[in-house]
Design an enzyme around this catalytic site. Sequence first.
Site, PDB file in Angstrom:
ATOM      1  N   LEU A 122       0.800  -1.223   0.000  1.00 30.53           N
ATOM      2  CA  LEU A 122       0.000   0.000   0.000  1.00 30.53           C
ATOM      3  C   LEU A 122       0.836   1.277   0.000  1.00 30.53           C
ATOM      4  O   LEU A 122       0.293   2.369  -0.151  1.00 30.53           O
ATOM      5  CB  LEU A 122      -0.924   0.017   1.220  1.00 30.53           C
ATOM      6  CG  LEU A 122      -2.173  -0.855   1.161  1.00 30.53           C
ATOM      7  CD1 LEU A 122      -2.926  -0.756   2.482  1.00 30.53           C
ATOM      8  CD2 LEU A 122      -3.073  -0.451   0.005  1.00 30.53           C
ATOM      9  N   PRO A 124       3.010   2.770  -2.148  1.00 32.92           N
ATOM     10  CA  PRO A 124       2.908   3.682  -3.297  1.00 32.92           C
ATOM     11  C   PRO A 124       1.572   4.441  -3.323  1.00 32.92           C
ATOM     12  O   PRO A 124       1.529   5.633  -3.632  1.00 32.92           O
ATOM     13  CB  PRO A 124       3.059   2.758  -4.507  1.00 32.92           C
ATOM     14  CG  PRO A 124       3.819   1.587  -3.993  1.00 32.92           C
ATOM     15  CD  PRO A 124       3.336   1.388  -2.590  1.00 32.92           C
ATOM     16  N   TYR A 125       0.490   3.736  -3.003  1.00 30.74           N
ATOM     17  CA  TYR A 125      -0.828   4.369  -2.967  1.00 30.74           C
ATOM     18  C   TYR A 125      -0.882   5.462  -1.904  1.00 30.74           C
ATOM     19  O   TYR A 125      -1.357   6.581  -2.163  1.00 30.74           O
ATOM     20  CB  TYR A 125      -1.891   3.306  -2.704  1.00 30.74           C
ATOM     21  CG  TYR A 125      -3.273   3.852  -2.416  1.00 30.74           C
ATOM     22  CD1 TYR A 125      -4.102   4.278  -3.450  1.00 30.74           C
ATOM     23  CD2 TYR A 125      -3.757   3.930  -1.106  1.00 30.74           C
ATOM     24  CE1 TYR A 125      -5.374   4.777  -3.186  1.00 30.74           C
ATOM     25  CE2 TYR A 125      -5.011   4.426  -0.845  1.00 30.74           C
ATOM     26  CZ  TYR A 125      -5.813   4.848  -1.884  1.00 30.74           C
ATOM     27  OH  TYR A 125      -7.063   5.353  -1.621  1.00 30.74           O
ATOM     28  N   MET A 126      -0.387   5.170  -0.710  1.00 33.38           N
ATOM     29  CA  MET A 126      -0.433   6.148   0.367  1.00 33.38           C
ATOM     30  C   MET A 126       0.472   7.336   0.061  1.00 33.38           C
ATOM     31  O   MET A 126       0.128   8.492   0.363  1.00 33.38           O
ATOM     32  CB  MET A 126      -0.032   5.495   1.684  1.00 33.38           C
ATOM     33  CG  MET A 126      -0.965   4.383   2.134  1.00 33.38           C
ATOM     34  SD  MET A 126      -2.647   4.956   2.499  1.00 33.38           S
ATOM     35  CE  MET A 126      -2.473   5.324   4.250  1.00 33.38           C
ATOM     36  N   LYS A 129      -1.418   9.484  -2.411  1.00 39.05           N
ATOM     37  CA  LYS A 129      -2.470  10.241  -1.734  1.00 39.05           C
ATOM     38  C   LYS A 129      -1.877  11.403  -0.938  1.00 39.05           C
ATOM     39  O   LYS A 129      -2.417  12.513  -0.930  1.00 39.05           O
ATOM     40  CB  LYS A 129      -3.262   9.311  -0.808  1.00 39.05           C
ATOM     41  CG  LYS A 129      -4.247   8.407  -1.522  1.00 39.05           C
ATOM     42  CD  LYS A 129      -5.334   9.222  -2.189  1.00 39.05           C
ATOM     43  CE  LYS A 129      -6.437   8.362  -2.777  1.00 39.05           C
ATOM     44  NZ  LYS A 129      -7.425   9.189  -3.548  1.00 39.05           N
TER      45      LYS A 129
END
Length: 210
Positions: A122, A124-126, A129
């Site tokens: 997670l 890269p996603y965080m 964001k």
Amino acid sequence: MTTLVIGANGQIGRQFCELAEAADLPIRAMIRDVAQQPWFQERGIETVIADLEGELDGAFDGCDQVIFTAGSGPHTGPDKTLLIDLYGAIRAADLATERALSRFIMVSAMRAERPLEAPEKLRPYMAAKHAADAHLRVAPVPHVILKPGRLIDEPVTQRVATSLEETGGENSVSRANVAHALLHLAQARDLLNREFVLLDGERPIAEALS
């Protein structure tokens, strides 16, 4: 005026669109291709074909605020995370600024500001964001950033919390409650430049997000 819903075909996006239509809130659902149109047409929801990785500008015509609930999804790689969750969000915020829209409502994630503490898959996603939120905070367009906890598929309660202290450390929130929270935010036009964590809890949404 019309609210543009970016990510309308996602799990939260579809639930929000149904709620908005039932509440007579004018919306335009942004979708990627015509194959996604029938679901919205059956419910009388206006659609526009646009792509966060391509042509986007025309989707904003006649809209006065944006809800960004798009995501690259769990089955894509870091490349899509960069193009959609980061650069797509930045492009959308910049267009909202150029069009002098009244607000940009971003669906982010709780603890996005600490991506290295997230599970490895997670991160890269965080990080995306976190960077998109940082860009929005300094953009001229007024904003609201909603930071849901771990998303689950439980029935709607319309009862939420805005901190882990309220929940005793439980960090989850139903997608249905997120959709209802977005409906409240879309209608609460006086909320500007605010950020809210969102978890399942005990307080009514209107009280928690005030």
